[in-house]
Design a protein around this motif. Structure first.
Motif, PDB file in Angstrom:
ATOM      1  N   ALA A  54       0.813  -1.219   0.000  1.00 30.32           N
ATOM      2  CA  ALA A  54       0.000   0.000   0.000  1.00 30.32           C
ATOM      3  C   ALA A  54       0.843   1.264   0.000  1.00 30.32           C
ATOM      4  CB  ALA A  54      -0.926  -0.002   1.219  1.00 30.32           C
ATOM      5  N   LEU A  57      -0.394   4.107  -2.204  1.00 31.09           N
ATOM      6  CA  LEU A  57      -1.789   4.521  -2.101  1.00 31.09           C
ATOM      7  C   LEU A  57      -1.886   5.813  -1.299  1.00 31.09           C
ATOM      8  CD1 LEU A  57      -3.778   1.226  -1.335  1.00 31.09           C
ATOM      9  CD2 LEU A  57      -3.631   2.471  -3.498  1.00 31.09           C
ATOM     10  N   PRO A  58      -2.859   6.667  -1.612  1.00 29.55           N
ATOM     11  CA  PRO A  58      -3.054   7.883  -0.808  1.00 29.55           C
ATOM     12  C   PRO A  58      -3.376   7.534   0.642  1.00 29.55           C
ATOM     13  CG  PRO A  58      -4.292   7.990  -2.869  1.00 29.55           C
ATOM     14  CD  PRO A  58      -3.786   6.585  -2.740  1.00 29.55           C
ATOM     15  N   GLU A  59      -3.066   8.441   1.529  1.00 30.25           N
ATOM     16  CA  GLU A  59      -3.304   8.190   2.947  1.00 30.25           C
ATOM     17  C   GLU A  59      -4.785   8.004   3.238  1.00 30.25           C
ATOM     18  OE1 GLU A  59      -1.406  10.974   5.532  1.00 30.25           O
ATOM     19  OE2 GLU A  59       0.468  10.957   4.401  1.00 30.25           O
ATOM     20  N   ASN A  60      -5.664   8.696   2.513  1.00 29.24           N
ATOM     21  CA  ASN A  60      -7.103   8.545   2.767  1.00 29.24           C
ATOM     22  C   ASN A  60      -7.647   7.210   2.282  1.00 29.24           C
ATOM     23  OD1 ASN A  60      -7.087   8.939   0.008  1.00 29.24           O
ATOM     24  ND2 ASN A  60      -8.236  10.859   0.046  1.00 29.24           N
ATOM     25  N   GLU A  61      -6.786   6.436   1.577  1.00 30.05           N
ATOM     26  CA  GLU A  61      -7.180   5.085   1.160  1.00 30.05           C
ATOM     27  C   GLU A  61      -6.422   4.019   1.945  1.00 30.05           C
ATOM     28  OE1 GLU A  61      -6.992   4.498  -3.060  1.00 30.05           O
ATOM     29  OE2 GLU A  61      -7.830   6.488  -3.515  1.00 30.05           O
ATOM     30  N   GLY A  62      -5.773   4.445   3.009  1.00 31.11           N
ATOM     31  CA  GLY A  62      -5.066   3.491   3.863  1.00 31.11           C
ATOM     32  C   GLY A  62      -3.615   3.274   3.504  1.00 31.11           C
ATOM     33  N   GLY A  63      -3.096   4.067   2.558  1.00 29.91           N
ATOM     34  CA  GLY A  63      -1.706   3.909   2.157  1.00 29.91           C
ATOM     35  C   GLY A  63      -0.789   4.896   2.849  1.00 29.91           C
ATOM     36  N   GLY A  95      -5.425  -1.316  -3.730  1.00 29.92           N
ATOM     37  CA  GLY A  95      -6.422  -0.282  -3.971  1.00 29.92           C
ATOM     38  C   GLY A  95      -7.437  -0.656  -5.023  1.00 29.92           C
ATOM     39  N   ARG A  96      -7.143  -1.683  -5.798  1.00 25.32           N
ATOM     40  CA  ARG A  96      -8.073  -2.135  -6.839  1.00 25.32           C
ATOM     41  C   ARG A  96      -8.615  -3.523  -6.554  1.00 25.32           C
ATOM     42  NH1 ARG A  96      -5.882   0.132 -12.661  1.00 25.32           N
ATOM     43  NH2 ARG A  96      -4.943   2.066 -11.894  1.00 25.32           N
ATOM     44  N   PRO A  98      -9.573  -5.944  -3.544  1.00 25.41           N
ATOM     45  CA  PRO A  98      -9.745  -5.958  -2.094  1.00 25.41           C
ATOM     46  C   PRO A  98      -8.813  -6.981  -1.430  1.00 25.41           C
ATOM     47  CG  PRO A  98     -11.874  -5.934  -3.191  1.00 25.41           C
ATOM     48  CD  PRO A  98     -10.845  -6.138  -4.263  1.00 25.41           C
ATOM     49  N   ALA A 101      -3.832  -4.722  -0.636  1.00 22.79           N
ATOM     50  CA  ALA A 101      -3.025  -3.712   0.052  1.00 22.79           C
ATOM     51  C   ALA A 101      -2.496  -4.198   1.389  1.00 22.79           C
ATOM     52  CB  ALA A 101      -3.846  -2.434   0.244  1.00 22.79           C
TER      53      ALA A 101
END
Length: 306
Positions: A54, A57-63, A95-96, A98, A101
């Motif tokens: 992850a 991935l952006p922080e708002n997506e858990g990355g 992120g794509r 499930p 990540a």
């Protein structure tokens, strides 16, 4: 442009190196060989918890919200350790798909070897990449996949008839180059260490000029590849990425060959790890972008600049 690593980047690299040293040392590596490359699901989840998949991935997506340069550092460490599993595909799928990540699912890719799928038997999902797009399929949707004997004992392979052909993903190419770089660095270290320990005619073999030259050439190829891989991670230019893959492939393959020469007869035994680096380097050289394709990209870039 400053290509020096920041303190945070060094800490990131050190953290993964320590994790792999504790969880994927030589005993674990050999156990993976005995399992014919089957993915260690517990270790896969630990990698997910550490943010390996992850990372971008952006922080708002858990990355972690980091970029390609940081990913390159982690994949370099994975290459050093010869960590097995579809690392690049799972990283791309975060992120794509499930569960990708956090390492709960293993994701392979149907395009990186042009019709060959690595770790198909371990995969919970298979992605088919079309340019920047990605289609997700279950392994059950690929019933014609046939198991092949793999050159690398840590990378089981399946073949799909008429496998998909798609433009290569630049980030996938570069992350594979980073793995090659890590392998090249590790075989250089192995050669230097062995040359300092093995004695012939009353002195370490590292004192002989021929062995010195081999080790020096290994180091030069590795550092040239490192500069190219790190620079391409910053610029994200496709031509530079292709050039980095070409140099990293050469450093990994030729480095493993030279390491084999330094080890001499010992290097040809199953007990030595040199052959594992060589076989993986050969296989990675066919992934995403071959040497011939990289050379064509460089030639076209040079021609257009005239």
């Amino acid at each position: 442009m400053d290509f020096r690593l920041t303190d945070d980047q060094r800490a990131l690299r050190t953290g993964l190196r320590e994790l792999l040293a504790g969880r994927f040392g030589r005993d674990a590596l050999r156990a993976a060989v005995d399992r014919e490359g089957t993915v260690d699901r517990e270790l896969w989840r630990e990698l997910g918890a550490a943010g390996f998949f992850a990372l971008r991935l952006p922080e708002n997506e858990g990355g972690a919200g980091l970029g390609l340069p940081e990913a390159v550092l982690l994949f370099e460490e994975a290459g050093r350790a010869l960590l097995n599993g579809p690392l690049v595909a799972t990283h791309l799928a975060a992120g794509r798909v499930p569960g990708a990540a956090d390492g709960a699912r293993v994701v392979t890719c149907a395009t990186q070897l042009r019709g060959l799928i690595p770790h198909f038997g371990d995969a919970d999902a298979a992605v088919v990449i079309h340019g920047a797009g990605m289609h997700i399929r279950c392994p059950e949707e690929l019933p014609h996949a046939r198991r092949l004997r793999s050159l690398d004992p840590l990378t089981p392979l399946h073949r799909i008839p008429d496998g998909p052909k798609a433009p290569p993903r630049p980030d996938a190419i570069l992350l594979t180059a980073a793995e090659q770089l890590g392998s090249a660095a590790r075989t250089t270290e192995m050669a230097v260490q062995y040359a300092g320990e093995r004695e012939q005619f009353g002195q370490p073999i590292g004192g002989f000029q021929a062995v010195k030259h081999l080790c020096a050439q290994m180091l030069v190829r590795t550092e040239v590849a490192r500069a190219a891989v790190y620079a391409a991670a910053v610029t994200e230019d496709f031509t530079e990425i292709a050039g980095a893959k070409l140099l990293a492939d050469e450093a990994a393959v030729q480095g493993a060959r030279d390491c084999l020469q330094v080890f001499g007869g010992m290097g040809f035994t199953w007990e030595a790890d040199v052959h594992l680096h060589l076989k993986r380097a050969w296989l990675r050289g066919r992934m995403w972008l071959t040497a011939a394709e990289s050379e064509e990209i460089q030639a076209e870039a040079l021609a257009s600049a005239l």
